[in-house]
Design an enzyme around this catalytic site. Structure first.
Site, PDB file in Angstrom:
ATOM      1  CE  LYS A   1      41.946  40.448  26.249  1.00 16.17           C
ATOM      2  NZ  LYS A   1      42.285  40.064  27.608  1.00 16.17           N
ATOM      3  CG  ASN A   2      38.517  40.339  28.552  1.00  8.17           C
ATOM      4  OD1 ASN A   2      39.607  39.811  28.307  1.00  8.17           O
ATOM      5  ND2 ASN A   2      38.389  41.632  28.820  1.00  8.17           N
TER       6      ASN A   2
ATOM      7  NE  ARG B   1      44.255  40.293  36.526  1.00  2.00           N
ATOM      8  CZ  ARG B   1      44.855  40.258  37.690  1.00  2.00           C
ATOM      9  NH1 ARG B   1      46.160  40.053  37.752  1.00  2.00           N
ATOM     10  NH2 ARG B   1      44.190  40.425  38.802  1.00  2.00           N
TER      11      ARG B   1
ATOM     12  CB  CYS C   1      47.643  44.515  30.763  1.00  2.00           C
ATOM     13  SG  CYS C   1      47.313  44.097  29.059  1.00  2.00           S
TER      14      CYS C   1
ATOM     15  NE  ARG D   1      44.679  43.469  35.942  1.00  3.21           N
ATOM     16  CZ  ARG D   1      44.600  43.027  34.686  1.00  3.21           C
ATOM     17  NH1 ARG D   1      45.666  43.083  33.892  1.00  3.21           N
ATOM     18  NH2 ARG D   1      43.489  42.531  34.214  1.00  3.21           N
ATOM     19  N   PRO D   2      45.230  42.863  42.602  1.00  2.00           N
ATOM     20  CG  PRO D   2      44.315  43.888  44.486  1.00  2.00           C
ATOM     21  CD  PRO D   2      44.793  44.161  43.088  1.00  2.00           C
TER      22      PRO D   2
ATOM     23  CG  ASP E   1      41.575  41.502  47.689  1.00  2.00           C
ATOM     24  OD1 ASP E   1      41.988  41.846  46.564  1.00  2.00           O
ATOM     25  OD2 ASP E   1      40.671  42.112  48.293  1.00  2.00           O
ATOM     26  CD  GLN E   2      37.079  41.555  47.331  1.00  2.00           C
ATOM     27  OE1 GLN E   2      35.916  41.265  47.565  1.00  2.00           O
ATOM     28  NE2 GLN E   2      37.880  42.083  48.251  1.00  2.00           N
TER      29      GLN E   2
ATOM     30  CG  ASP F   1      39.188  46.219  29.186  1.00  5.20           C
ATOM     31  OD1 ASP F   1      40.008  46.612  30.030  1.00  5.20           O
ATOM     32  OD2 ASP F   1      38.609  45.123  29.270  1.00  5.20           O
TER      33      ASP F   1
ATOM     34  CB  ILE G   1      38.639  50.155  36.465  1.00 13.68           C
ATOM     35  CG1 ILE G   1      37.259  50.615  35.982  1.00 13.68           C
ATOM     36  CG2 ILE G   1      38.648  48.658  36.783  1.00 13.68           C
ATOM     37  CD1 ILE G   1      36.096  50.325  36.883  1.00 13.68           C
TER      38      ILE G   1
ATOM     39  NE  ARG H   1      47.840  39.294  26.964  1.00 14.10           N
ATOM     40  CZ  ARG H   1      47.241  40.156  27.794  1.00 14.10           C
ATOM     41  NH1 ARG H   1      47.801  41.295  28.053  1.00 14.10           N
ATOM     42  NH2 ARG H   1      46.102  39.855  28.347  1.00 14.10           N
TER      43      ARG H   1
HETATM   44  N1  EPU Z   1      40.322  43.881  42.319  1.00 13.60           N
HETATM   45  C1  EPU Z   1      40.793  43.763  43.619  1.00 13.60           C
HETATM   46  N2  EPU Z   1      40.807  42.522  44.164  1.00 13.60           N
HETATM   47  C2  EPU Z   1      40.396  41.411  43.518  1.00 13.60           C
HETATM   48  C3  EPU Z   1      39.918  41.542  42.195  1.00 13.60           C
HETATM   49  C4  EPU Z   1      39.889  42.805  41.624  1.00 13.60           C
HETATM   50  O1  EPU Z   1      41.193  44.734  44.256  1.00 13.60           O
HETATM   51  O2  EPU Z   1      40.452  40.318  44.092  1.00 13.60           O
HETATM   52  C5  EPU Z   1      40.284  45.222  41.695  1.00 13.60           C
HETATM   53  C6  EPU Z   1      41.270  45.297  40.521  1.00 13.60           C
HETATM   54  O3  EPU Z   1      42.570  45.605  40.964  1.00 13.60           O
HETATM   55  C7  EPU Z   1      40.652  46.378  39.672  1.00 13.60           C
HETATM   56  C8  EPU Z   1      39.141  46.175  39.898  1.00 13.60           C
HETATM   57  O4  EPU Z   1      39.025  45.430  41.100  1.00 13.60           O
HETATM   58  O5  EPU Z   1      41.028  47.627  40.166  1.00 13.60           O
HETATM   59  C9  EPU Z   1      38.430  45.453  38.780  1.00 13.60           C
HETATM   60  O6  EPU Z   1      39.078  44.226  38.519  1.00 13.60           O
HETATM   61  P1  EPU Z   1      38.351  42.992  37.823  1.00 13.60           P
HETATM   62  O7  EPU Z   1      38.478  41.818  38.731  1.00 13.60           O
HETATM   63  O8  EPU Z   1      36.989  43.382  37.378  1.00 13.60           O
HETATM   64  O9  EPU Z   1      39.264  42.783  36.561  1.00 13.60           O
HETATM   65  P2  EPU Z   1      39.743  41.424  35.953  1.00 13.60           P
HETATM   66  O10 EPU Z   1      38.660  40.409  36.062  1.00 13.60           O
HETATM   67  O11 EPU Z   1      41.082  41.090  36.467  1.00 13.60           O
HETATM   68  C10 EPU Z   1      38.743  41.801  33.566  1.00 13.60           C
HETATM   69  C11 EPU Z   1      39.314  41.885  32.181  1.00 13.60           C
HETATM   70  C12 EPU Z   1      40.073  43.184  32.042  1.00 13.60           C
HETATM   71  C13 EPU Z   1      39.123  44.340  32.354  1.00 13.60           C
HETATM   72  C14 EPU Z   1      38.480  44.174  33.736  1.00 13.60           C
HETATM   73  C15 EPU Z   1      37.441  45.239  34.067  1.00 13.60           C
HETATM   74  C16 EPU Z   1      39.709  39.560  31.653  1.00 13.60           C
HETATM   75  C17 EPU Z   1      40.680  38.484  31.374  1.00 13.60           C
HETATM   76  N3  EPU Z   1      40.203  40.753  31.957  1.00 13.60           N
HETATM   77  O12 EPU Z   1      39.873  41.825  34.436  1.00 13.60           O
HETATM   78  O13 EPU Z   1      40.467  43.248  30.685  1.00 13.60           O
HETATM   79  O14 EPU Z   1      39.848  45.551  32.342  1.00 13.60           O
HETATM   80  O15 EPU Z   1      37.851  42.876  33.820  1.00 13.60           O
HETATM   81  O16 EPU Z   1      36.432  45.205  33.131  1.00 13.60           O
HETATM   82  O17 EPU Z   1      38.512  39.355  31.552  1.00 13.60           O
HETATM   83  C18 EPU Z   1      41.752  43.889  28.841  1.00 13.60           C
HETATM   84  O18 EPU Z   1      41.029  43.152  28.155  1.00 13.60           O
HETATM   85  O19 EPU Z   1      42.559  44.713  28.353  1.00 13.60           O
HETATM   86  C19 EPU Z   1      41.659  43.806  30.307  1.00 13.60           C
HETATM   87  C20 EPU Z   1      42.586  44.277  31.126  1.00 13.60           C
END
Ligand code: EPU
Length: 425
Positions: free
Chosen positions: A26-27, A97, A121, A126-127, A129-130, A312, A334, A404
């Site tokens: 999925k991801n 997302r 979710c 889940r900001p 900013d990065q 996850d 995380i 999903r």
């Molecule tokens: N974060 C920030 N700022 C940012 C981006 C991230 O503070 O700009 C923080 C997040 O709040 C979190 C951490 O950094 O605490 C990690 O976030 P990451 O950006 O890695 O997560 P994501 O890319 O939004 C993906 C998966 C998630 C999975 C995470 C971590 C997708 C669509 N989603 O999310 O998958 O938990 O990486 O591996 O790829 C799921 O499949 O159930 C799911 C939530």
């Protein structure tokens, strides 16, 4: 919490037995679909999982101007018509997302994008900013429309830059790659995420003609190119789906062979099951979990960026550990709110105490089925696993969360000897 009329009724207590083929990830799939927006040719994506998040991303691509032809189950060909639209439909973008990846791909392709803030979710703040920091660094102006819930990006010219991420972020690493592959010069991503999904997107971009180097390490270099064309790409197996089935086999004291997996992607999961006393063996593209005749031991699980234990699969581990002998501790590093499954598990008889980002689990002999409510995707998977290992009948509600991310879950579990049915009441 109100029950929707649709539910899965699980009659638990049977050991899992059989062989399961793991679907595309999925991801990875959702990121590849957003990357399609960069092509000026025709792209064939194979082995996409048939889940609602994938359908939603494909709908967005069509809405912004790509032609879709389905060439078989999970094989989607997208062909660029004219330039795509730079704005994604709000209603679709807000559903999930991963739509935020269109910020990067459309910025790279068109020099501008407008995408509604992501849904997904509810597992804590889940900001983005990065992501925005990376877009600004390569020359984009960012306008956050709080009222409309959209983020608009516009650049006269995208120029390579060095970006240092403040944390391990899969999403921002991928988004920065998507935008930077059409920037002038070199973009360097420092402290980049190393998840397999990042490598997968880099490989896909390279197959379309990009020059992304170093994906899978902490430093990724992207050498800008002027044009991205067509290619064919196959989605990697879903390590989270595989891990979910591994936990289910372990929780039901079953024997399960998983095929179409990359065992290395599951090293942390296999290691944790091993620590709990469960036998895990593997070959090149298969894994076998044998949990017969073993009552697992309690263990410590700490979620970490790849190659650590994935967040996850944390709720699924919680379900499995509820019936382990002795005490377990889960530390979630995380997300700030990812113990949503504990409420349902406790209702089934589990002994769990949450303290900040720690969950302390005292193993019990048995769980008892009852009505439980998924509050997010992986929470749903966790409650389903608990239901499979519980005595009596469990009614799992809020199925849209599970849809999903998991394809034909009830049918596939039934083929493995599980007793469950999806009903509308
Ligand atoms: N974060 C920030 N700022 C940012 C981006 C991230 O503070 O700009 C923080 C997040 O709040 C979190 C951490 O950094 O605490 C990690 O976030 P990451 O950006 O890695 O997560 P994501 O890319 O939004 C993906 C998966 C998630 C999975 C995470 C971590 C997708 C669509 N989603 O999310 O998958 O938990 O990486 O591996 O790829 C799921 O499949 O159930 C799911 C939530």
């Amino acid at each position: 919490m109100s029950a929707t009329s649709e539910r899965i009724i699980i009659k638990g207590g049977k050991p899992m037995d059989g062989r399961i083929r793991i679907n595309g990830a999925k991801n990875s799939a959702v990121a590849l679909l957003a990357a399609v927006a960069l092509t000026e040719g025709s792209v064939l994506l194979e082995n996409l999982p048939q889940i609602s998040d994938v359908e939603c991303m494909a709908d967005i691509l069509q809405a912004i101007g790509f032609h879709l032809s389905v060439e078989g189950p999970g094989n989607y060909r997208f062909t660029a018509q004219d330039d795509p639209k730079s704005t994604t439909p709000d209603e679709l973008a807000k559903r999930m997302r991963a739509s935020y990846y269109f910020m990067g791909s459309l910025l790279g392709r068109l020099g501008e994008s407008c995408v509604a803030l992501p849904g997904g979710c509810d597992i804590g703040a889940r900001p983005v900013d990065q992501h925005l920091k990376a877009f600004r660094a390569i020359g984009a102006e960012v306008v956050e429309d709080m009222e409309g819930g959209r983020i608009s990006l516009k650049a006269q010219e995208l120029k390579g830059a060095t970006i240092f991420f403040d944390m391990n972020t899969v999403g921002a690493t991928i988004n920065a790659m998507l935008a930077a592959c059409r920037a002038q010069g070199v973009t360097v991503l420092e402290n980049a995420a190393r998840e397999p999904e990042v490598i997968e997107v880099a490989n896909f971009l390279n197959a379309m003609g990009a020059r992304v180097r170093g994906a899978g390490t902490e430093t990724i270099r992207i050498y800008g190119v002027k044009h991205l064309g067509g290619c064919t790409s196959t989605c990697i197996p879903d390590r989270i789906e595989a891990g979910t089935f591994m936990m289910a086999a372990a929780a039901t004291k079953g024997v399960l062979t998983l095929v179409n997996v990359i065992p290395e992607h599951l090293d942390a999961v296999s290691a944790k099951l091993g620590e709990a006393g469960i036998r895990v063996t593997h070959g090149l593209d298969w894994l076998k979990v044998d949990a017969q005749e073993t009552r697992p031991r309690g263990i410590m699980v700490k979620t970490l960026p790849y190659p650590g234990y994935p967040t996850d699969l944390q709720p699924q581990a919680m379900a499995f550990l509820c019936k382990a002998a002795g005490n377990s501790r889960i530390q979630e590093t995380i997300y700030e709110r990812r113990f949503g499954a504990s409420e349902g598990l406790v209702a089934m008889g589990a002994k769990i105490r949450i303290d900040g980002n720690n969950a302390f689990i005292e193993g019990v002999e048995s769980l008892t089925g009852c009505d439980v409510y998924a509050t997010d995707l992986r929470c749903g998977a966790s409650l389903l696993i608990a239901g499979l290992s519980a005595d009596g009948e469990t009614h799992l509600h809020n199925l849209h969360h599970i849809d999903r991310g998991y394809d034909r879950l009830v049918e596939r579990l039934t083929e493995l000897g599980m007793d469950l049915i999806r009903v509308t009441m």
